[in-house]
Design an enzyme around this catalytic site. Sequence first.
Site, short mmCIF file in Angstrom:
data_model
loop_
_atom_site.label_atom_id
_atom_site.label_comp_id
_atom_site.label_asym_id
_atom_site.label_seq_id
_atom_site.Cartn_x
_atom_site.Cartn_y
_atom_site.Cartn_z
CB CYS A 5 -1.01 -0.02 1.15
SG CYS A 5 -0.50 0.81 2.65
CG ASP A 31 -2.73 14.85 3.57
OD1 ASP A 31 -3.42 13.99 4.14
OD2 ASP A 31 -2.86 15.11 2.34
N GLY A 94 -14.99 8.00 4.68
CA GLY A 94 -14.14 8.86 3.85
C GLY A 94 -12.72 8.35 3.72
CB THR A 96 -8.97 7.93 0.02
OG1 THR A 96 -8.03 8.74 0.72
CG2 THR A 96 -10.28 8.68 -0.12
CG HIS A 99 -0.95 1.97 6.30
ND1 HIS A 99 0.15 1.19 5.94
CD2 HIS A 99 -0.67 2.46 7.53
CE1 HIS A 99 1.05 1.21 6.92
NE2 HIS A 99 0.58 1.97 7.91
CG HIS A 101 -4.42 7.62 7.53
ND1 HIS A 101 -4.86 6.57 6.76
CD2 HIS A 101 -5.19 8.67 7.19
CE1 HIS A 101 -5.85 6.99 5.98
NE2 HIS A 101 -6.07 8.25 6.24
CG HIS A 103 -6.39 13.06 8.46
ND1 HIS A 103 -6.02 13.44 7.19
CD2 HIS A 103 -7.08 11.89 8.31
CE1 HIS A 103 -6.47 12.54 6.31
NE2 HIS A 103 -7.12 11.60 6.97
#
Length: 115
Positions: A5, A31, A94, A96, A99, A101, A103
């Site tokens: 990934c 990001d 949401g 996408t 893996h 994570h 934010h």
Amino acid sequence: MSGRCIFCKIVDGQIPAKIEYQDDDILVFHDITPQAPLHLLIIPKKHITNLNEIREDNADIITKIFTHIPKLAFQFGINEKGYRIVNNCGRDGGQTVFHLHFHLLGGRNLTWPPG
Ligand code: 5GP
Ligand code: ZN
């Protein structure tokens, strides 16, 4: 899928990223499409698809990630003003990149509710 990934590739150094911090267990990087003046992603180095895969025997990584978040907030000077931690889990959530994570968004006034 482990090692395949996009975030595993960032962990492996196969894809470049602006890395802020790493240790044996976690990686923090910016990001690529920031939604706020500060937009970091905090991930486990080990591939975990999303929160649905968290169990008692791998939950230590959550503690590791969440104890690092205030350090990042201090480092970037947003601890007083505030910030937001977001986890998108699954398609309706949401997500996408599959893996796990979190934010970290900060540096502006974030509205509520999210879209
Ligand atoms: P999600 O929508 O799964 O919660 O968040 C995935 C995030 O990863 C998105 O905010 C997206 O901008 C970011 N992202 C996707 N591909 C890359 C990449 O190759 N590098 C970096 N640094 N961020 C990425
Ligand atoms: Zn992965």
